[in-house]
Write a protein that holds these residues in place. Structure first.
Motif, PDB file in Angstrom:
ATOM      1  N   HIS A  34       0.831  -1.194   0.000  1.00 19.27           N
ATOM      2  CA  HIS A  34       0.000   0.000   0.000  1.00 19.27           C
ATOM      3  C   HIS A  34       0.869   1.249   0.000  1.00 19.27           C
ATOM      4  O   HIS A  34       2.073   1.199   0.249  1.00 19.27           O
TER       5      HIS A  34
ATOM      6  N   THR B   6      -3.578  -1.790  -3.289  1.00 22.59           N
ATOM      7  CA  THR B   6      -3.769  -2.199  -4.672  1.00 22.59           C
ATOM      8  C   THR B   6      -2.983  -3.459  -4.984  1.00 22.59           C
ATOM      9  O   THR B   6      -1.987  -3.784  -4.314  1.00 22.59           O
TER      10      THR B   6
ATOM     11  N   THR C  30      -7.068  -3.494  -9.106  1.00 20.72           N
ATOM     12  CA  THR C  30      -8.035  -2.866  -8.207  1.00 20.72           C
ATOM     13  C   THR C  30      -7.326  -1.875  -7.312  1.00 20.72           C
ATOM     14  O   THR C  30      -6.249  -2.165  -6.784  1.00 20.72           O
ATOM     15  N   LEU C  31      -7.935  -0.704  -7.143  1.00 22.84           N
ATOM     16  CA  LEU C  31      -7.420   0.320  -6.250  1.00 22.84           C
ATOM     17  C   LEU C  31      -8.475   0.595  -5.178  1.00 22.84           C
ATOM     18  O   LEU C  31      -9.611   0.968  -5.514  1.00 22.84           O
TER      19      LEU C  31
ATOM     20  N   PRO D 224      -7.046  -7.183  -2.702  1.00 24.08           N
ATOM     21  CA  PRO D 224      -7.781  -6.073  -3.306  1.00 24.08           C
ATOM     22  C   PRO D 224      -8.766  -6.521  -4.393  1.00 24.08           C
ATOM     23  O   PRO D 224      -9.888  -6.009  -4.454  1.00 24.08           O
TER      24      PRO D 224
END
Length: 613
Positions: free
Chosen positions: A162, A176, A196-197, A209
């Motif tokens: 992160h 992410t 993916t965030l 994530p």
């Protein structure tokens, strides 16, 4: 992943452009909200809450002076085409991008909102899912939050999986499954399947994530589609009404029940006008209109929550005058200052933080507070129907209305340089007394019913004597005045006059004659602190349409309504104002007033369901 049954109103695949416009999509969850442009850049995000420092603020930074901070974006190498729409009946925004070779991606943006363990789960978080649609797309991620209203970049701290951004009101963590190096340096890389965030509180995320993003997406989609399914929408213009209802819901703050006027600050009402205001607060007037519109669709939950907010404000103020606007946590002081780190929308500053309207006397607020509460005394569906204690609270507002109905104030348009007795304010004081009499009768309080009826009759008679201009054949904006005000179009809506009353008909005709610009209306036609208004206030045109419909001119009203709808942006959203000549949207965005007017007019003008087919 994305549902194929999409909103019928969608982008037509416009070529990419970085020009600042209000072609933006709103995502949120009634805790936090953000605006996203057609290139999937988050250009406005006040984090963590509606009134917080915007960590994404490039909406108020002109392109030629744009710094490297204040935006969370994505770039597809060689992009030539973008397309944007909402997932059907939801607050989930989808943006597709394609390059010349047919490589394409889809960006899914939303704020989680769903029930978890019997409670609403709506964290101050945004989720962004980027997935490959075709070919071998190369993308770059830009995650560059700002602090202090665009003055500086947030401080970056990198962990194992992160990145934390500190220096803002609340540290924001990006978790992410994308390469952290790619995020930090912003370089292009091949997107193989999806990334993916998760962007939210600086806390450990429990899970992968990808799995969390997919789960949140599916549950959020189910929440919104169930919420929409319970709306009592009109037969015509269904998708636009649904979009407007969702937008209003997103502007209601779950934590306290406050309803903000818009998510932005300082989008000018007109180019270079200086009419730049911060709308991220709760105006009691605007909130009433929102509550009324959602109630008309059967979504009474917002009203119940708002009543907690307004009743606590009444308790806070005790015998002090009621302010027109409060903070989302019931803050009474909203001191105003200029944010030097932002040049403004298209460079048209100033950018204001706070709003000095909280100091103003606006005597219409007593009526709006009572009106927002009235249905709670009659709607037996509610979990906690209103009774004698709430009536006692509202009577305190009624007494203030009696004392102030013929006193000078700034009016609903918040004139900063003059104080007059505004007719609309007086009408709303009458409405407070009239509705209190109706509520008292419903509660079996005969003496109180007579008391409030007498006050209503006195106020009504004085308004008719002092605001009516026989020579003009119309009510005027102020007692003894010579100017018109579009708010007088609401006299029939509030039951002050019947729609066939010659005085109301004459007022509508006079307003058309003097305030009409093309197919829109100005608020008023006199000079104020900033000169003479240049653009049409959209809700005034909606009020005009409502008045015409009440007077039986439905065909004409429908034509005007369709014209206003043609000014919605590509996602069905409206700002506060429109330029009558160009049709361009101006003012804070998306404006709850405007979305309320859309709902009211669609409901009034639509063919009824029992005659639709």
């Amino acid at each position: 992943m994305a549902n194929l049954d999409k909103d019928k109103r969608r982008d037509d695949g416009a070529p990419p452009s970085r020009a600042r416009t209000l072609n933006l999509g709103l995502i949120g969850n009634s805790r936090t909200s953000a605006l996203i442009d057609r290139q999937a850049s988050i250009v406005w995000w006040c984090y963590p809450n509606f009134d917080s420092d915007p960590i994404c603020c490039t909406l108020l930074k002109p392109e030629e002076r744009e710094a490297a901070h204040g935006e969370i974006g994505i770039a597809l190498d060689g992009v030539i085409r973008t397309e944007q729409h909402y997932e059907r009946n939801s607050a989930i925004l989808l943006t597709s991008m394609q390059d010349a070779e047919g490589n394409a991606i889809e960006v899914i943006d939303f704020a989680p909102r769903f029930y978890l363990h019997g409670r609403m789960f709506a964290p101050t978080m945004l989720v962004r899912i980027v997935r490959r649609k075709s070919g071998r797309p190369r993308i770059a991620l830009k995650v560059n939050p700002a602090i202090d209203y665009g003055s500086a970049p947030a401080v970056t701290r990198c962990g194992a999986h992160h990145i934390s951004f500190v220096g803002v009101d609340q540290a924001m963590r990006l978790t992410t499954d994308a390469s952290l190096s790619s995020v930090l340096d912003g370089r292009h890389f091949f997107l193989h399947e999806s990334i993916t965030l998760l962007m939210g509180p600086d806390e450990t995320v429990d899970g992968a994530p990808h799995d969390i993003g997919r789960s949140f997406y599916e549950k959020t989609l189910v929440y919104w589609q169930r919420w929409v399914r319970n709306l009592a929408i009109p037969f015509e213009w269904q998708q636009l009404v649904i979009r407007a209802a969702i937008t209003l819901k997103l502007n209601a703050f779950d934590d306290t029940g406050a309803i903000i006027a818009a998510v932005t600050t300082s989008i000018p009402e007109a180019p270079h006008s200086g009419r730049n205001w911060d709308y991220r607060f709760c105006w009691l007037r605007d909130a009433y209109f929102v509550v009324n519109a959602l109630n008309s669709l059967g979504a009474t939950g917002t009203m119940e929550h708002y009543l907690d907010y307004i009743l606590n404000i009444i308790a806070d103020t005790r015998e002090a005058p009621l302010q027109p606007v409060y903070g989302i946590r019931r803050e009474q002081v909203l001191d105003e200052y200029i944010a030097p780190g932002l040049a403004g929308y298209r460079g048209m500053g100033p950018v204001r933080v706070g709003n000095l309207a909280y100091r103003q006397r606006q005597n219409d607020v007593f009526g709006e507070a009572v009106l927002a509460s009235t249905q709670a005394f009659f709607d037996t569906r509610l979990e906690r129907p209103a009774g004698l204690p709430m009536f006692g609270d509202l009577e305190r507002l009624g007494e203030q209305a009696v004392r102030c109905y013929n006193k000078a104030d700034a009016g609903l348009w918040e004139l900063r340089g003059s104080m007059r007795v505004h007719t609309f304010s007086s009408i709303m004081c009458w409405a407070a007394c009239h509705r209190l009499a109706v509520i008292a009768g419903h509660l079996g309080l005969g003496e109180r019913e007579a008391y409030w009826s007498a006050h209503a009759e006195t106020i009504h008679a004085e308004i008719c004597a002092r605001a009516w201009n026989e020579e003009r054949g119309s009510f005027m904006s102020t007692f003894g005045g010579q100017h018109l005000d579009a708010s007088l179009l609401l006299m029939a809506e509030f039951q002050f006059l019947q729609p066939d009353d010659p005085r109301f008909v004459g007022t509508v005709q006079a307003i058309e004659k003097h305030l009409r610009r093309g197919e829109f209306l100005l608020r008023y036609d006199e000079e104020d602190d900033f000169g003479r208004p240049e653009v049409a206030f959209l809700v005034c045109t909606f009020w005009w349409i409502l008045a015409l419909a009440r007077m039986g001119q439905k065909d004409r009203a429908r034509g005007l309504f369709e014209n206003v709808l043609s000014k919605c942006n590509h996602l069905g959203l409206l700002a506060e104002d429109v330029a009558p000549d160009s049709g361009e949207l101006w003012g804070n965005f998306p404006q709850t007033y405007s979305m309320v007017g859309l709902i009211q007019c669609a409901s009034r003008l639509s063919v009824s369901w029992d005659k639709a087919y």
